[in-house]
Design an enzyme around this catalytic site. Sequence first.
Site, short mmCIF file in Angstrom:
data_model
loop_
_atom_site.label_atom_id
_atom_site.label_comp_id
_atom_site.label_asym_id
_atom_site.label_seq_id
_atom_site.Cartn_x
_atom_site.Cartn_y
_atom_site.Cartn_z
N ARG A 110 -26.91 34.74 39.20
CA ARG A 110 -25.57 34.96 38.66
C ARG A 110 -24.58 33.82 38.92
O ARG A 110 -23.45 33.87 38.45
CB ARG A 110 -24.97 36.28 39.19
CG ARG A 110 -25.81 37.48 38.88
CD ARG A 110 -25.26 38.77 39.45
NE ARG A 110 -24.17 39.28 38.65
CZ ARG A 110 -22.91 39.36 39.05
NH1 ARG A 110 -22.56 38.93 40.26
NH2 ARG A 110 -21.99 39.86 38.27
N ASP A 111 -24.97 32.77 39.66
CA ASP A 111 -24.03 31.67 39.90
C ASP A 111 -24.77 30.36 40.14
O ASP A 111 -24.53 29.66 41.13
CB ASP A 111 -23.13 32.01 41.09
CG ASP A 111 -21.86 31.16 41.13
OD1 ASP A 111 -21.53 30.53 40.09
OD2 ASP A 111 -21.19 31.12 42.18
N VAL A 112 -25.69 30.04 39.22
CA VAL A 112 -26.46 28.80 39.35
C VAL A 112 -25.57 27.62 38.97
O VAL A 112 -25.02 27.56 37.87
CB VAL A 112 -27.71 28.83 38.45
CG1 VAL A 112 -28.45 27.49 38.52
CG2 VAL A 112 -28.63 29.98 38.85
N ASN A 116 -24.34 25.46 44.45
CA ASN A 116 -25.17 26.49 45.05
C ASN A 116 -26.64 26.11 45.11
O ASN A 116 -27.50 26.97 45.29
CB ASN A 116 -25.01 27.80 44.27
CG ASN A 116 -23.65 28.44 44.50
OD1 ASN A 116 -23.02 28.20 45.53
ND2 ASN A 116 -23.19 29.22 43.54
N SER A 157 -16.61 28.54 38.53
CA SER A 157 -17.92 28.81 37.94
C SER A 157 -17.88 28.96 36.43
O SER A 157 -18.94 29.07 35.81
CB SER A 157 -18.49 30.10 38.55
OG SER A 157 -18.72 29.95 39.93
#
Length: 286
Positions: A110-112, A116, A157
């Site tokens: 959900r947050d590539v 990260n 993001s």
Amino acid sequence: MVAGKFMAVKKAGGCPLFRVLIGKEINGLLQEINTLKRLKHKRIVRYQGCIRQDSEEDPALLIFLEYMPSGSIKGVLQKFGPYGIRLVKKYTRQILEGLDFLHTEKIVHRDVKGANILIDAHGDAKLADFGASQNLEALHTLHGTCITSGINSIHGSVFWMAPEVMKYRAGRRSDIWSLGCTVIEMITAEAPWPNLRERHLPVTEMLRHIVDSDEIPPLPDKIHPDCRSFLERTLNRDHTRRPYADKLLGHRFVVEVTTPAATPGGSAVAASPVSVASTIEAVASP
């Protein structure tokens, strides 16, 4: 430092409303991270556990993670500039290997994005901040003095966010879109969607454009045809037509990957090809 090993600590909370408003979310996150501790793979940062810090002055949740001494892809890019294509291929394949493992475990990252993806002491990439993201978001959307970090997180993001996330929900193919955006980030050392950032639009306007337009992030100039083919597949606006991670591992952009040692500026040394040509699948064709 436990048993002779360093650990990284991530702190969530740090405001007076933390304990009062989100006890349920904290307990859920504690349980989830304790579950995530069982996950072991060479392409993910291991969760070591978490504890509550129940002090009156500074209530918080402390999350203990595997220590990654070389920092994030984003940090390296900011310091040394874009990666060379061999390193982009290497990290793209390693990110795909991590996503394939998580998706097999029914976990959507959900947050590539570069921030990260952390680099270990051997110069290999590992996915961080996965799995517990929904409960972590709950910690960042409190009313009052805790809300600022949540707004900053959304703003940071948005350029990697898949169009369908705001309409439906994040799924495995949403991670694939974000991977494509991360490939652009590695090639350019900048966030994707430079055309939107140059216009200094409010966050809501940028989100509307990403969700409702027919565009994809502009592709870098003069990229190899294999890289262009890979990006066109990952950045398909129709999420139902994006390949899953296991299929993309057969794409020719990553199927024969050199294994360069990461050095400042994205150069590489003593690379040797890892031949996996027998695994090429139909997805490798344009």
